[in-house]
Design an enzyme around this catalytic site. Structure first.
Site, short mmCIF file in Angstrom:
data_model
loop_
_atom_site.label_atom_id
_atom_site.label_comp_id
_atom_site.label_asym_id
_atom_site.label_seq_id
_atom_site.Cartn_x
_atom_site.Cartn_y
_atom_site.Cartn_z
N ALA A 13 71.85 41.87 65.08
CA ALA A 13 73.32 41.67 65.65
C ALA A 13 74.01 40.90 64.74
CB ALA A 13 73.20 40.92 66.94
N VAL A 39 64.65 30.13 64.20
CA VAL A 39 64.80 31.08 65.00
C VAL A 39 63.45 31.92 64.35
CG1 VAL A 39 65.77 32.95 66.14
CG2 VAL A 39 67.19 30.83 65.61
N ILE A 42 60.55 38.72 65.44
CA ILE A 42 59.68 39.85 66.11
C ILE A 42 59.23 40.45 65.27
CG2 ILE A 42 59.28 41.42 67.98
CD1 ILE A 42 61.68 40.25 69.35
N LYS A 75 62.88 59.38 63.02
CA LYS A 75 62.51 59.54 64.32
C LYS A 75 63.37 60.89 64.96
CE LYS A 75 63.85 57.60 68.99
NZ LYS A 75 64.72 56.63 69.51
#
Length: 512
Positions: A13, A39, A42, A75
């Site tokens: 972001a 931080v 993931i 995708k």
């Protein structure tokens, strides 16, 4: 004039925001991004909408340059497995339905198709490409769908006219790192430090963010990219978070990085595979898969979810560390308060069932540029921005609830109770229509939310919400043209499967 922007938080972001603001405003706006080194990341892979192409083209980035650096893949759609019956699957592709004599092929399928088979086999070319793991590009780089390739330039989501046939899978951390380089090369000030305090003026607006080692950072506009913490928008500005737990109860995930035994066996789609208390994603990256289990802890514990995930993956999961994630599902009452705008998880998040995370970020940034304030801080700009953000998230929420209301599974408590959960009133009306005839642009969610009527119908029909008969008008039309179009879809699919390389083969050629 607004001359300086401070972004608190990095990740996808933060760096998408920083790079886009630089591409839009160049040196006319000073941009500072501060992020903590502590931080956690993931890093299991991210799936996107096909409209993310507008973002990269806006920045002037070529796919062949950035995609290999992000372990990226293609995708063509989402494959939903076991949502109705074990062993069954259907696709939600990036492909609009063809129209014959005023009615879509899905309408004609209700009249002419074999209802014992999923409708997507007859109505979409993409289905054949996915089943055969084909790349959307030929080995020379040309796109299989003629007329859709080429650079979009500085266009936005609102200017999407044609349905581009693919999106991307990528390592989100790698994309953030790539965009950090892009941004700093263009003048974004990057500070790695912890924000220790947020100072506000007499209006309650942010005046300063205080850092541990770099002192006070001042700016005109502050952007919160701190994720679920909402350090600026919630903790400082007092935005109220509105949970969607009453309609979307999944609130946790467990994620793994999984090597592929045969790296060449790469899927050109995201998988969403139903599990006992939620669903499992699979996102193929160039040499490994990112996978995880999204679930509700009302029905299963984190340890049980991890065990179920590992059992589903088999030996490939052995020795791989699991990342357990708490998710804040819902949105704030406002994305923009005073001189603070929340982008990404700090504003809103719904479970990643339709890969909406990057889309929310992209839409937020584009709308911020369109509503960018000056020193008068026109409240109408802020209000309009908040209304648009609200509508996008509410539309996606409705669309996701449709997935659970339409699913035919009833083999566990989770799936049995999915039918009985609260449903937005407007969605109940849409479901009643969908059981009678197909939805159209007048009967889907009426505001922009990233999904077109073909998506609503692909999910409704795929899940098993199938009208008993076609629209009566179809029965009065000559079916010859429709039969020819169905044959054309099949023939084009077979031709493309024969002509296109595998997705791995093509990606390997640009990863050399």
């Amino acid at each position: 004039m607004i001359n300086s922007v401070v972004i608190v938080g990095g990740g996808t972001a933060g760096w998408m925001t920083a790079s886009y603001l630089k591409a839009a405003f160049a040196d006319r706006i000073q941009v500072t991004l501060v992020e903590s080194a502590r931080v956690s990341k993931i890093g299991v892979g991210e799936a996107t909408f096909s409209t993310v192409r507008h973002f990269f083209d806006f920045l002037g980035l070529d796919e062949a340059d950035w995609l290999p650096k992000a372990a990226g893949g293609y995708k063509l759609g989402i494959r939903f497995e076991n949502w109705s019956k074990p062993g069954e699957h259907f696709y939600h592709p990036f492909e609009r339905l063809r129209v014959v004599d005023g009615f879509s092929l899905a309408d004609w399928w209700l009249e002419l198709g074999d209802r014992r088979q999923p409708f997507d086999r007859d109505c979409f070319i993409t289905t054949a490409l996915c089943d055969n793991k084909r790349s959307p590009r030929m080995m020379d780089g040309s796109l299989f769908a003629s007329g859709l390739d080429g650079t979009l330039g500085k266009s936005t989501l609102a200017e999407q006219r044609n349905q581009f046939p693919y999106a991307y899978h990528f390592d989100a951390d790698a994309v953030a790192q790539y965009l950090a380089g892009y941004s700093t090369e263009r003048g974004v000030r990057h500070i790695v430090d912890d924000v220790t305090a947020v100072e506000q003026d007499e209006r309650g607006w942010i005046s300063t963010v205080r850092t541990a080692e770099h002192g006070d950072l001042t700016g005109d506009l502050f952007i919160d990219c701190t994720g679920f913490r909402g350090m600026l928008i919630n903790q400082a500005m007092g935005a109220k978070f509105e949970s969607f737990a009453d309609v979307l109860p999944n609130n946790r995930a467990v994620a793994l990085r999984v090597p592929r035994e045969d790296a060449t066996e790469m899927d050109p789609y995201t998988s969403a595979i139903a599990m006992n208390a939620g669903w499992r994603w699979n996102i193929p990256l160039f040499r490994r898969n990112g996978t995880g289990y999204v679930y509700s802890d009302e029905y299963i514990s984190p340890d049980e979810a991890e065990a179920e995930l590992r059992a589903a993956l088999g030996p490939a999961a052995d020795g791989q560390d699991a990342n357990h994630i708490r998710m804040r599902i819902g949105r704030n009452d406002r994305a923009w308060i005073g001189n603070c705008v929340a982008i990404g998880l700090s504003y809103a998040f719904v479970e990643p069932l339709e890969s909406t995370g990057i889309f929310f970020i992209q839409n937020s940034i584009e709308q911020l540029v369109k509503h960018f304030p000056d020193s008068s801080w026109d409240p109408k700009l802020t209000s309009d921005y908040n209304t648009r953000m609200h509508r996008v998230v509410e539309g996606v929420k409705e669309f996701l609830v449709l997935h659970y209301k339409g699913a035919q599974r009833e083999d566990t408590a989770y799936w049995k109770e999915a039918k009985d959960r609260k449903t937005p009133d407007a969605l109940l009306e849409r479901l009643a229509i969908a059981s009678s005839h197909l939805l159209d642009e007048e009967t889907i969610y009426p505001h922009y939310h990233g999904f077109e009527q073909y998506s609503w119908n692909a999910m409704s029909l795929g899940l098993g919400i199938i009208p008993e008969t076609a629209r009566p008008a179809v029965k009065h039309l000559d079916p010859a043209n429709a039969r020819r179009e169905f044959a054309k879809v099949k023939a084009e699919g077979e031709a493309m499967v024969a002509a296109l390389p595998s997705v791995y083969e093509y990606l390997a050629s640009i990863n050399d």
